[in-house]
Design an enzyme around this catalytic site. Structure first.
Site, PDB file in Angstrom:
ATOM      1  N   HIS A 111       0.829  -1.208   0.000  1.00  0.00           N
ATOM      2  CA  HIS A 111       0.000   0.000   0.000  1.00  0.00           C
ATOM      3  C   HIS A 111       0.865   1.261   0.000  1.00  0.00           C
ATOM      4  O   HIS A 111       0.536   2.247  -0.652  1.00  0.00           O
ATOM      5  CB  HIS A 111      -0.915   0.012   1.235  1.00  0.00           C
ATOM      6  CG  HIS A 111      -1.929  -1.088   1.251  1.00  0.00           C
ATOM      7  ND1 HIS A 111      -3.289  -0.851   1.224  1.00  0.00           N
ATOM      8  CD2 HIS A 111      -1.794  -2.436   1.296  1.00  0.00           C
ATOM      9  CE1 HIS A 111      -3.937  -2.004   1.246  1.00  0.00           C
ATOM     10  NE2 HIS A 111      -3.049  -2.980   1.298  1.00  0.00           N
ATOM     11  N   ASP A 139      -5.801   5.723   1.914  1.00  0.00           N
ATOM     12  CA  ASP A 139      -5.979   4.292   1.705  1.00  0.00           C
ATOM     13  C   ASP A 139      -7.331   3.879   2.292  1.00  0.00           C
ATOM     14  O   ASP A 139      -7.760   4.408   3.309  1.00  0.00           O
ATOM     15  CB  ASP A 139      -4.847   3.518   2.404  1.00  0.00           C
ATOM     16  CG  ASP A 139      -4.800   2.070   1.969  1.00  0.00           C
ATOM     17  OD1 ASP A 139      -5.671   1.290   2.412  1.00  0.00           O
ATOM     18  OD2 ASP A 139      -3.911   1.695   1.189  1.00  0.00           O
ATOM     19  N   ALA A 176      14.072  -7.498  -2.561  1.00  0.00           N
ATOM     20  CA  ALA A 176      14.767  -7.484  -3.857  1.00  0.00           C
ATOM     21  C   ALA A 176      14.477  -6.193  -4.615  1.00  0.00           C
ATOM     22  O   ALA A 176      13.405  -5.618  -4.463  1.00  0.00           O
ATOM     23  CB  ALA A 176      14.316  -8.676  -4.695  1.00  0.00           C
ATOM     24  N   GLN A 180      12.992  -5.187  -7.214  1.00  0.00           N
ATOM     25  CA  GLN A 180      12.094  -5.811  -8.193  1.00  0.00           C
ATOM     26  C   GLN A 180      12.005  -5.066  -9.523  1.00  0.00           C
ATOM     27  O   GLN A 180      12.086  -5.678 -10.580  1.00  0.00           O
ATOM     28  CB  GLN A 180      10.690  -5.977  -7.582  1.00  0.00           C
ATOM     29  CG  GLN A 180       9.703  -6.659  -8.513  1.00  0.00           C
ATOM     30  CD  GLN A 180       8.531  -7.261  -7.784  1.00  0.00           C
ATOM     31  OE1 GLN A 180       8.700  -8.197  -7.003  1.00  0.00           O
ATOM     32  NE2 GLN A 180       7.340  -6.751  -8.005  1.00  0.00           N
ATOM     33  N   ASN A 192       0.283  -4.619  -7.263  1.00  0.00           N
ATOM     34  CA  ASN A 192       1.526  -3.914  -7.611  1.00  0.00           C
ATOM     35  C   ASN A 192       2.416  -4.787  -8.488  1.00  0.00           C
ATOM     36  O   ASN A 192       2.919  -4.350  -9.525  1.00  0.00           O
ATOM     37  CB  ASN A 192       2.311  -3.519  -6.355  1.00  0.00           C
ATOM     38  CG  ASN A 192       1.624  -2.442  -5.556  1.00  0.00           C
ATOM     39  OD1 ASN A 192       0.849  -1.668  -6.093  1.00  0.00           O
ATOM     40  ND2 ASN A 192       1.896  -2.396  -4.270  1.00  0.00           N
ATOM     41  N   SER A 193       2.619  -6.033  -8.052  1.00  0.00           N
ATOM     42  CA  SER A 193       3.497  -6.942  -8.805  1.00  0.00           C
ATOM     43  C   SER A 193       2.909  -7.286 -10.167  1.00  0.00           C
ATOM     44  O   SER A 193       3.627  -7.320 -11.175  1.00  0.00           O
ATOM     45  CB  SER A 193       3.738  -8.224  -8.003  1.00  0.00           C
ATOM     46  OG  SER A 193       4.579  -7.961  -6.902  1.00  0.00           O
ATOM     47  N   GLU A 214       3.394  -4.275 -12.344  1.00  0.00           N
ATOM     48  CA  GLU A 214       4.814  -4.055 -12.651  1.00  0.00           C
ATOM     49  C   GLU A 214       5.309  -5.062 -13.688  1.00  0.00           C
ATOM     50  O   GLU A 214       6.094  -4.721 -14.580  1.00  0.00           O
ATOM     51  CB  GLU A 214       5.649  -4.142 -11.374  1.00  0.00           C
ATOM     52  CG  GLU A 214       5.537  -2.897 -10.497  1.00  0.00           C
ATOM     53  CD  GLU A 214       6.010  -3.144  -9.072  1.00  0.00           C
ATOM     54  OE1 GLU A 214       6.919  -3.979  -8.894  1.00  0.00           O
ATOM     55  OE2 GLU A 214       5.468  -2.512  -8.147  1.00  0.00           O
ATOM     56  N   ALA A 241      -6.780 -12.443  -0.614  1.00  0.00           N
ATOM     57  CA  ALA A 241      -7.256 -11.074  -0.885  1.00  0.00           C
ATOM     58  C   ALA A 241      -7.706 -10.919  -2.338  1.00  0.00           C
ATOM     59  O   ALA A 241      -8.467 -11.739  -2.841  1.00  0.00           O
ATOM     60  CB  ALA A 241      -6.189 -10.056  -0.483  1.00  0.00           C
ATOM     61  N   ASP A 242      -7.229  -9.867  -3.017  1.00  0.00           N
ATOM     62  CA  ASP A 242      -7.674  -9.584  -4.395  1.00  0.00           C
ATOM     63  C   ASP A 242      -6.896 -10.378  -5.445  1.00  0.00           C
ATOM     64  O   ASP A 242      -7.091 -10.182  -6.645  1.00  0.00           O
ATOM     65  CB  ASP A 242      -7.530  -8.088  -4.687  1.00  0.00           C
ATOM     66  CG  ASP A 242      -6.074  -7.627  -4.589  1.00  0.00           C
ATOM     67  OD1 ASP A 242      -5.309  -8.225  -3.804  1.00  0.00           O
ATOM     68  OD2 ASP A 242      -5.700  -6.657  -5.272  1.00  0.00           O
TER      69      ASP A 242
END
Length: 495
Positions: A24, A129, A356, A358, A377-378, A381, A396-397
């Site tokens: 978040h 948020d 890491a 990322q 997010n991942s 990305e 979760a989502d």
């Protein structure tokens, strides 16, 4: 377009409230920088530990002249029954502490109210948020519009919106294994009850907290979404309509990280030397490496992690595997050395224990695929880097994001996980994908079949569209302008 001149004659001041969890905080810091680049004064309200995590990235932004300031408030840990030092979601040793954590976070209302009384210039807008419903009370008291940030995609937000309005669909299911089709959706998509992030009933304190969040969602002025119009156009349009036009897609916000140091330290300082990581990547062929990262809150049991490791080994492909630095993984590290796994894969695999870099890894030419837990997010990305996804949702989502990536966008392959990894039940659930399943999924993604090639082509196309969206004249760039103009008009009419 909102110009610098307009800002100087009537300066906008946005106050940002990130939730204290890596997934978040990271995009919210990016949003702060994007808005500051348009001349908006930004104040970020967070706790000391969370401020320290982003010190380097924000210091560079401030030194470059961006009008960003950080205000720190102490988390009332003891009053909420939370051990001292637990200031982030990923620092909690058990999910039983989650309820205490959320209580502590929402006890910040009083100190934040005092901050607002002294803030200058007066805030024009709050971006909060959705896990912080207390900010709705602040917005109401000071007559400031509150924009909500969920950290999810439009696909998931629309799914939640529809299922909240049609609760009987989920409530009438006979079992957790029964599938249902989401009505009024642009595509035919099926879920089971545990796969959707909409709780029909939660007991006790959880009920009160989730109801507060839902109510704060309903009463917010609008929503910003870290996605781009071209990625999920039908879902973005339908969700915007559901929010009476007050929904702005402004992503991928990660693309504001153009400097190498910002990419490397996005979210936290990496636990591997950047040069060492790049040297390893440079030694591999273009598009040959599978990047494996299951997020900062990965709760897979040891038995499943072993199968994942053995499957990666048997795939015979080079890989980087990021393993979260937490207590449970001590046993995994022991297995790495005692079983000979680390020795066997040393020429082909790079193990990163902890955090890491990322973004730096995903944008490297030798990386050709991303095994992800499907946190938004991942997921975003990976797609922004033009990489096909191997999806392994946990909770979760994340099942929503998998359906979007694999079924709708056709830019990924599912590892075959069909149920969430419930907190506290990991050992009981055990292995969901064995080593053969891992090996097969890696081949489906990274192999030379026509399907694999088409998935890679599609992912690359989506990556190119992402970069265009944030350029001047692109959809996300224009939506930020539209948001600022909307808030500007409100601010002027209120004075």
């Amino acid at each position: 377009m909102v110009s610098e001149i307009t800002h100087k004659s009537y300066p906008l001041h946005f106050v940002l409230f990130p939730f204290m969890a890596q997934g978040h905080m990271i995009p919210m810091v990016d949003i702060a920088r994007l808005l500051a680049q348009r001349g908006v004064k930004i104040t970020i309200v967070t706790t000391p530990h969370n401020a320290a995590r982003f010190k380097n990235v924000l210091s560079r932004a401030i030194e470059s002249g961006l009008p960003i300031s950080i205000v720190q408030v102490k988390l009332p840990s003891q009053e909420a029954g939370l051990p001292e030092g637990n200031e982030t979601l990923d620092s909690l040793v058990s999910m039983e502490l989650m309820i205490h954590f959320l209580k502590a976070v929402n006890m910040l209302e009083e100190p934040v109210q005092k901050l607002f009384e002294e803030m200058s210039p007066q805030p024009s807008c709050i971006i909060s948020d959705f896990c912080l419903p207390y900010t709705s009370k602040i917005a109401k008291k000071f007559n400031i519009p509150k924009i909500l940030f969920h950290g999810m995609c439009c696909f998931c937000l629309l799914c939640m919106h529809i299922l909240r309005k049609n609760r009987e669909i989920v409530e009438n299911l006979k079992s957790d294994k029964e599938h249902f089709v989401v009505p009024y959706f642009p595509d035919r998509v099926e879920f089971t009850r545990p796969q959707v992030p909409v709780a029909t009933y939660v007991p006790g304190d959880w009920h009160e907290i989730t109801e507060d969040m839902v109510e704060a969602d309903k009463t917010s002025y609008g929503v910003i979404v870290n996605t781009y119009q071209e990625l999920e156009p039908a879902y973005a349009n339908d969700y915007k309509e559901a929010r009476s036009g007050k929904a702005w897609t402004i992503g991928p916000v990660s693309l504001c990280n153009k400097v190498g140091a910002d990419k490397a330290e996005r979210g936290n300082k990496a636990d591997i030397d950047q040069d060492e990581c790049l040297k390893w990547l440079n030694s591999k062929e273009e598009g040959s490496v599978l990047y494996v990262c299951l997020g900062s809150i990965c709760n897979l049991p040891l038995s499943q992690l072993k199968e994942l490791g053995l499957g990666l080994e048997e795939s015979q492909r080079p890989f980087i595997w990021v393993i979260r630095g937490w207590e449970k993984n001590k046993e995994l590290h022991e297995w790495f050395s005692e079983s000979g796994f680390e020795e066997r894969i040393k020429d082909r695999g790079l193990l990163i224990k902890g955090w890491a870099p990322q973004m730096l890894i995903l944008s490297h030419h030798s990386v050709g695929g991303f095994l992800t837990h499907c946190g938004w997010n991942s997921t975003l990305e990976g797609l922004t880097a033009g990489l096909p996804l191997l999806t392994w949702p946990l909770f979760a989502d994340q099942f929503c994001n998998e359906k979007l990536a694999v079924q709708v966008l056709k830019a990924g392959v599912s590892a075959g996980v069909d149920q969430p990894m419930k907190w506290g039940e990991e050992e009981k659930i055990g292995v969901l994908v064995d080593k053969e399943g891992v090996k097969k999924a890696v081949e489906e993604l990274m192999g030379e079949s026509d399907d694999a090639k088409e998935i890679r082509r599609r992912a690359k196309e989506l990556g190119e569209l992402a970069h265009k969206a944030v350029e001047e004249g692109g959809s996300s760039h224009s939506n930020i302008t539209s948001l600022l103009e909307d808030i500007m008009q409100l601010a002027q009419s209120n004075n």
